[in-house]
Write a protein that holds these residues in place. Sequence first.
Motif, mmCIF file in Angstrom:
data_model
loop_
_atom_site.group_PDB
_atom_site.id
_atom_site.type_symbol
_atom_site.label_atom_id
_atom_site.label_comp_id
_atom_site.label_asym_id
_atom_site.label_seq_id
_atom_site.Cartn_x
_atom_site.Cartn_y
_atom_site.Cartn_z
ATOM 1 N N UNK A 189 0.833 -1.204 0.000
ATOM 2 C CA UNK A 189 0.000 0.000 0.000
ATOM 3 C C UNK A 189 0.871 1.258 0.000
ATOM 4 N N UNK A 190 1.990 1.218 0.725
ATOM 5 C CA UNK A 190 2.920 2.340 0.717
ATOM 6 C C UNK A 190 3.481 2.572 -0.682
ATOM 7 N N UNK A 246 2.018 1.816 -3.503
ATOM 8 C CA UNK A 246 0.940 2.369 -4.334
ATOM 9 C C UNK A 246 0.765 3.860 -4.043
ATOM 10 N N UNK A 247 0.791 4.235 -2.766
ATOM 11 C CA UNK A 247 0.691 5.656 -2.413
ATOM 12 C C UNK A 247 1.873 6.442 -2.964
ATOM 13 N N UNK A 248 3.057 5.840 -2.921
ATOM 14 C CA UNK A 248 4.247 6.521 -3.431
ATOM 15 C C UNK A 248 4.134 6.777 -4.934
ATOM 16 N N UNK A 249 3.538 5.843 -5.641
ATOM 17 C CA UNK A 249 3.390 6.006 -7.088
ATOM 18 C C UNK A 249 2.373 7.094 -7.427
ATOM 19 N N UNK A 250 1.424 7.348 -6.534
ATOM 20 C CA UNK A 250 0.367 8.314 -6.809
ATOM 21 C C UNK A 250 0.563 9.650 -6.098
ATOM 22 N N UNK A 271 3.121 12.769 2.231
ATOM 23 C CA UNK A 271 4.361 12.304 2.850
ATOM 24 C C UNK A 271 4.074 11.690 4.215
ATOM 25 N N UNK A 272 3.163 12.280 4.978
ATOM 26 C CA UNK A 272 2.800 11.723 6.282
ATOM 27 C C UNK A 272 2.202 10.324 6.127
ATOM 28 N N UNK A 273 1.340 10.148 5.161
ATOM 29 C CA UNK A 273 0.747 8.835 4.918
ATOM 30 C C UNK A 273 1.782 7.804 4.523
ATOM 31 N N UNK A 274 2.722 8.222 3.671
ATOM 32 C CA UNK A 274 3.798 7.314 3.265
ATOM 33 C C UNK A 274 4.625 6.861 4.458
ATOM 34 N N UNK A 275 4.977 7.792 5.311
ATOM 35 C CA UNK A 275 5.809 7.463 6.470
ATOM 36 C C UNK A 275 5.051 6.561 7.442
ATOM 37 N N UNK A 290 4.126 -1.016 8.208
ATOM 38 C CA UNK A 290 4.374 -2.199 7.396
ATOM 39 C C UNK A 290 5.679 -2.872 7.758
ATOM 40 N N UNK A 291 6.719 -2.090 7.954
ATOM 41 C CA UNK A 291 8.020 -2.649 8.322
ATOM 42 C C UNK A 291 7.971 -3.297 9.702
#
Length: 64
Positions: A21-22, A24-28, A36-40, A46-47
Motif C-alpha cells: 500500500x505504501x 501504491x501511495x508513493x506512485x500516486x 508524505x505523512x501517509x507514506x511514512x 508495514x516494516x
Amino acid sequence: MNLKRIFGALLTTLGIAGLIYTAVLFAQTSGEMNDIKGLVIYGILGIVFFLSGISLIRTTKDES
C-alpha cells in the motif's frame, strides 16, 4: 496447530500488505505534506509488522 506461527504469518501478511500500500501511495503522490505523512506512517507500520511476524516465525520452535 501452533498459534504463534499462525499469528506470525498473519503479522507478516499484514506487513507485506502495508508495504505494498505504501508503494501504491508513493506512485500516486504529488509531494504534498499529507501525502508524505501517509507514506511514512504506512511504511513504518508495514516494516514493524513484517519484521515482528518474521521474527515470531523464526523463534517459534516446532514441537509436535
